[in-house]
Design a protein around this motif. Sequence first.
Motif, PDB file in Angstrom:
ATOM      1  N   PRO A  95       2.856   1.305   5.861  1.00 12.00           N
ATOM      2  CA  PRO A  95       3.437   1.333   4.513  1.00 12.00           C
ATOM      3  C   PRO A  95       3.758  -0.039   3.938  1.00 12.00           C
ATOM      4  O   PRO A  95       3.672  -0.238   2.723  1.00 12.00           O
ATOM      5  CB  PRO A  95       4.724   2.156   4.704  1.00 12.00           C
ATOM      6  CG  PRO A  95       4.472   2.987   5.909  1.00 12.00           C
ATOM      7  CD  PRO A  95       3.607   2.153   6.811  1.00 12.00           C
ATOM      8  N   ASP A  96       4.115  -0.978   4.788  1.00 11.87           N
ATOM      9  CA  ASP A  96       4.517  -2.297   4.291  1.00 11.87           C
ATOM     10  C   ASP A  96       3.368  -3.296   4.243  1.00 11.87           C
ATOM     11  O   ASP A  96       3.577  -4.483   3.992  1.00 11.87           O
ATOM     12  CB  ASP A  96       5.642  -2.875   5.146  1.00 11.87           C
ATOM     13  CG  ASP A  96       5.235  -3.059   6.608  1.00 11.87           C
ATOM     14  OD1 ASP A  96       4.174  -2.530   7.004  1.00 11.87           O
ATOM     15  OD2 ASP A  96       5.992  -3.724   7.351  1.00 11.87           O
TER      16      ASP A  96
ATOM     17  N   ASP B 238     -12.419  10.502  -2.053  1.00  8.45           N
ATOM     18  CA  ASP B 238     -11.416  11.276  -1.322  1.00  8.45           C
ATOM     19  C   ASP B 238     -11.176  10.675   0.066  1.00  8.45           C
ATOM     20  O   ASP B 238     -10.030  10.559   0.518  1.00  8.45           O
ATOM     21  CB  ASP B 238     -11.857  12.734  -1.159  1.00  8.45           C
ATOM     22  CG  ASP B 238     -11.857  13.495  -2.477  1.00  8.45           C
ATOM     23  OD1 ASP B 238     -11.059  13.139  -3.364  1.00  8.45           O
ATOM     24  OD2 ASP B 238     -12.653  14.442  -2.616  1.00  8.45           O
ATOM     25  N   LYS B 239     -12.258  10.294   0.730  1.00  9.15           N
ATOM     26  CA  LYS B 239     -12.138   9.693   2.065  1.00  9.15           C
ATOM     27  C   LYS B 239     -11.436   8.342   1.994  1.00  9.15           C
ATOM     28  O   LYS B 239     -10.664   7.994   2.891  1.00  9.15           O
ATOM     29  CB  LYS B 239     -13.525   9.538   2.691  1.00  9.15           C
ATOM     30  CG  LYS B 239     -14.197  10.855   3.051  1.00  9.15           C
ATOM     31  CD  LYS B 239     -15.580  10.619   3.639  1.00  9.15           C
ATOM     32  CE  LYS B 239     -16.244  11.925   4.031  1.00  9.15           C
ATOM     33  NZ  LYS B 239     -17.619  11.708   4.563  1.00  9.15           N
ATOM     34  N   THR B 240     -11.709   7.593   0.928  1.00 12.17           N
ATOM     35  CA  THR B 240     -11.064   6.294   0.764  1.00 12.17           C
ATOM     36  C   THR B 240      -9.561   6.450   0.562  1.00 12.17           C
ATOM     37  O   THR B 240      -8.757   5.707   1.149  1.00 12.17           O
ATOM     38  CB  THR B 240     -11.671   5.543  -0.430  1.00 12.17           C
ATOM     39  OG1 THR B 240     -13.074   5.364  -0.200  1.00 12.17           O
ATOM     40  CG2 THR B 240     -11.020   4.175  -0.613  1.00 12.17           C
ATOM     41  N   MET B 241      -9.167   7.402  -0.245  1.00  9.46           N
ATOM     42  CA  MET B 241      -7.742   7.668  -0.435  1.00  9.46           C
ATOM     43  C   MET B 241      -7.086   8.049   0.888  1.00  9.46           C
ATOM     44  O   MET B 241      -5.987   7.568   1.218  1.00  9.46           O
ATOM     45  CB  MET B 241      -7.546   8.783  -1.464  1.00  9.46           C
ATOM     46  CG  MET B 241      -8.026   8.456  -2.867  1.00  9.46           C
ATOM     47  SD  MET B 241      -7.018   7.215  -3.724  1.00  9.46           S
ATOM     48  CE  MET B 241      -5.534   8.164  -4.069  1.00  9.46           C
ATOM     49  N   ALA B 242      -7.755   8.891   1.658  1.00 11.21           N
ATOM     50  CA  ALA B 242      -7.207   9.306   2.948  1.00 11.21           C
ATOM     51  C   ALA B 242      -7.112   8.126   3.911  1.00 11.21           C
ATOM     52  O   ALA B 242      -6.157   8.021   4.692  1.00 11.21           O
ATOM     53  CB  ALA B 242      -8.073  10.415   3.545  1.00 11.21           C
TER      54      ALA B 242
ATOM     55  N   TYR C  91       0.835  -1.202   0.000  1.00  8.39           N
ATOM     56  CA  TYR C  91       0.000   0.000   0.000  1.00  8.39           C
ATOM     57  C   TYR C  91       0.873   1.256   0.000  1.00  8.39           C
ATOM     58  O   TYR C  91       0.587   2.235  -0.706  1.00  8.39           O
ATOM     59  CB  TYR C  91      -0.908   0.017   1.234  1.00  8.39           C
ATOM     60  CG  TYR C  91      -2.139  -0.837   1.118  1.00  8.39           C
ATOM     61  CD1 TYR C  91      -3.175  -0.492   0.262  1.00  8.39           C
ATOM     62  CD2 TYR C  91      -2.287  -1.992   1.885  1.00  8.39           C
ATOM     63  CE1 TYR C  91      -4.319  -1.260   0.158  1.00  8.39           C
ATOM     64  CE2 TYR C  91      -3.427  -2.776   1.797  1.00  8.39           C
ATOM     65  CZ  TYR C  91      -4.438  -2.401   0.930  1.00  8.39           C
ATOM     66  OH  TYR C  91      -5.564  -3.170   0.830  1.00  8.39           O
ATOM     67  N   GLY C  92       1.927   1.239   0.805  1.00  3.06           N
ATOM     68  CA  GLY C  92       2.791   2.409   0.893  1.00  3.06           C
ATOM     69  C   GLY C  92       3.443   2.751  -0.424  1.00  3.06           C
ATOM     70  O   GLY C  92       3.474   3.926  -0.836  1.00  3.06           O
TER      71      GLY C  92
ATOM     72  N   VAL D 252       2.468   1.915  -3.536  1.00  3.91           N
ATOM     73  CA  VAL D 252       1.490   2.315  -4.553  1.00  3.91           C
ATOM     74  C   VAL D 252       0.979   3.735  -4.299  1.00  3.91           C
ATOM     75  O   VAL D 252       0.816   4.519  -5.233  1.00  3.91           O
ATOM     76  CB  VAL D 252       0.319   1.307  -4.592  1.00  3.91           C
ATOM     77  CG1 VAL D 252      -0.872   1.894  -5.337  1.00  3.91           C
ATOM     78  CG2 VAL D 252       0.748   0.020  -5.273  1.00  3.91           C
ATOM     79  N   ARG D 253       0.746   4.071  -3.050  1.00  2.00           N
ATOM     80  CA  ARG D 253       0.174   5.396  -2.767  1.00  2.00           C
ATOM     81  C   ARG D 253       1.213   6.519  -2.856  1.00  2.00           C
ATOM     82  O   ARG D 253       0.855   7.686  -3.039  1.00  2.00           O
ATOM     83  CB  ARG D 253      -0.482   5.395  -1.395  1.00  2.00           C
ATOM     84  CG  ARG D 253       0.464   5.381  -0.221  1.00  2.00           C
ATOM     85  CD  ARG D 253      -0.234   5.075   1.077  1.00  2.00           C
ATOM     86  NE  ARG D 253       0.656   5.157   2.214  1.00  2.00           N
ATOM     87  CZ  ARG D 253       0.510   4.473   3.344  1.00  2.00           C
ATOM     88  NH1 ARG D 253      -0.525   3.650   3.485  1.00  2.00           N
ATOM     89  NH2 ARG D 253       1.362   4.624   4.335  1.00  2.00           N
ATOM     90  N   GLU D 254       2.507   6.177  -2.740  1.00  2.00           N
ATOM     91  CA  GLU D 254       3.549   7.208  -2.746  1.00  2.00           C
ATOM     92  C   GLU D 254       4.067   7.524  -4.143  1.00  2.00           C
ATOM     93  O   GLU D 254       4.649   8.593  -4.370  1.00  2.00           O
ATOM     94  CB  GLU D 254       4.700   6.775  -1.839  1.00  2.00           C
ATOM     95  CG  GLU D 254       4.328   6.796  -0.362  1.00  2.00           C
ATOM     96  CD  GLU D 254       5.300   6.032   0.509  1.00  2.00           C
ATOM     97  OE1 GLU D 254       6.379   5.668  -0.003  1.00  2.00           O
ATOM     98  OE2 GLU D 254       4.986   5.789   1.693  1.00  2.00           O
ATOM     99  N   GLN D 255       3.869   6.623  -5.088  1.00  2.79           N
ATOM    100  CA  GLN D 255       4.290   6.865  -6.471  1.00  2.79           C
ATOM    101  C   GLN D 255       3.146   7.552  -7.221  1.00  2.79           C
ATOM    102  O   GLN D 255       2.020   7.051  -7.262  1.00  2.79           O
ATOM    103  CB  GLN D 255       4.640   5.540  -7.153  1.00  2.79           C
ATOM    104  CG  GLN D 255       5.108   5.656  -8.586  1.00  2.79           C
ATOM    105  CD  GLN D 255       6.485   6.286  -8.700  1.00  2.79           C
ATOM    106  OE1 GLN D 255       7.297   6.173  -7.794  1.00  2.79           O
ATOM    107  NE2 GLN D 255       6.736   6.963  -9.812  1.00  2.79           N
ATOM    108  N   LYS D 256       3.415   8.706  -7.804  1.00  6.19           N
ATOM    109  CA  LYS D 256       2.367   9.534  -8.408  1.00  6.19           C
ATOM    110  C   LYS D 256       1.533   8.756  -9.428  1.00  6.19           C
ATOM    111  O   LYS D 256       0.300   8.814  -9.418  1.00  6.19           O
ATOM    112  CB  LYS D 256       3.001  10.753  -9.073  1.00  6.19           C
ATOM    113  CG  LYS D 256       1.993  11.671  -9.748  1.00  6.19           C
ATOM    114  CD  LYS D 256       2.672  12.867 -10.383  1.00  6.19           C
ATOM    115  CE  LYS D 256       3.521  12.455 -11.569  1.00  6.19           C
ATOM    116  NZ  LYS D 256       4.089  13.621 -12.295  1.00  6.19           N
ATOM    117  N   GLU D 257       2.199   8.019 -10.303  1.00  4.11           N
ATOM    118  CA  GLU D 257       1.485   7.332 -11.385  1.00  4.11           C
ATOM    119  C   GLU D 257       0.605   6.195 -10.862  1.00  4.11           C
ATOM    120  O   GLU D 257      -0.556   6.050 -11.287  1.00  4.11           O
ATOM    121  CB  GLU D 257       2.488   6.786 -12.406  1.00  4.11           C
ATOM    122  CG  GLU D 257       3.236   7.859 -13.180  1.00  4.11           C
ATOM    123  CD  GLU D 257       4.457   8.390 -12.433  1.00  4.11           C
ATOM    124  OE1 GLU D 257       5.170   9.251 -12.998  1.00  4.11           O
ATOM    125  OE2 GLU D 257       4.700   7.961 -11.274  1.00  4.11           O
TER     126      GLU D 257
END
Length: 307
Positions: free
Chosen positions: A251-252, A240-244, A203-204, A206-211
């Motif tokens: 992260p791992d 938006d709430k789901t992304m948050a 999860y960490g 995927v969410r940290e890489q812009k693409e």
Amino acid sequence: MKVLIVGTGGVGGYFGGRMAKAGHDVTFIARGAHKKAMEENGLEVKSINGDFSLDKVTVTDTISEAATPDLVIISVKAWQVKDIAMQLKDVISDHTLVLPLQNGVLASDELKEELPEKNVLAGLCRIISKIDSPGKINHLAVDPVIVFGECDNSKTDRVLELEKVFYDSGFKGQVPKDIQAALWKKFISICVSAWLAITRSTYGEVREQKETRQVMRDLFDEVALLANKKGVNIESDFVDKTMAFIDTFPPDSTSSLTRDVWEGKPSELEYQNGTVVKLADEIGLDVPVNRFIYYSLILMEKRARKQ
């Protein structure tokens, strides 16, 4: 309360363990080395909310051997629900509550194909947990909660009483105003699991890489639109709430579907992105991101089921 936990993995082991610790008469369905370890040493649960253990538990690998329960919690993989429903026919009574906690939006309907509608609730859970080793459960993240209700959203005495039972057992129970909306909201968030599998990432990562984060966002938007097209009430800011929410995950961390794909095991692909594609096709809605993810993994899924 007599409780039958069908599937003593990370989910069933945690919630069933809490209920047994609180004094309820819990029977666990487990198999192989996990069952043997529970028979010999009980159940050990490591949790961010406090570790606990049960020196002695009731465990069997056969549903028909269980006493008639007041509550059945089904925490097997989604594709196993139909078979479980058939096995429960001779175990439940008129008053037994059958509560599925599967990922996806189909479990209650599949149960009602085999069981009386009056027995079946709708439900989901939020927890990140897994079997660390036979007889040992690890609750890694997310404050555990079971969200459930009558399939028609009526606030009956039985669901309100069960909500209290869950709270008294040491975890949250929640009866929402709209259980179907709650199911779809979780469904939206879990459909990213296959994207983690394809990218071989946490999860960490995927969410940290812009693409890759943008693909995750597009995936969620598609499922939210599908839900609204099917008449499910999903608020405009829910993505938006789901992304948050996902930004709060360790992260791992990964998901069970992700790990199953990586390990070459059968996964819930058909009940997640596959269901998105199927339901979208029924109403003529284009879902290109979910379709790409589903098609990218479908051959791996077929190979896993032939093993």
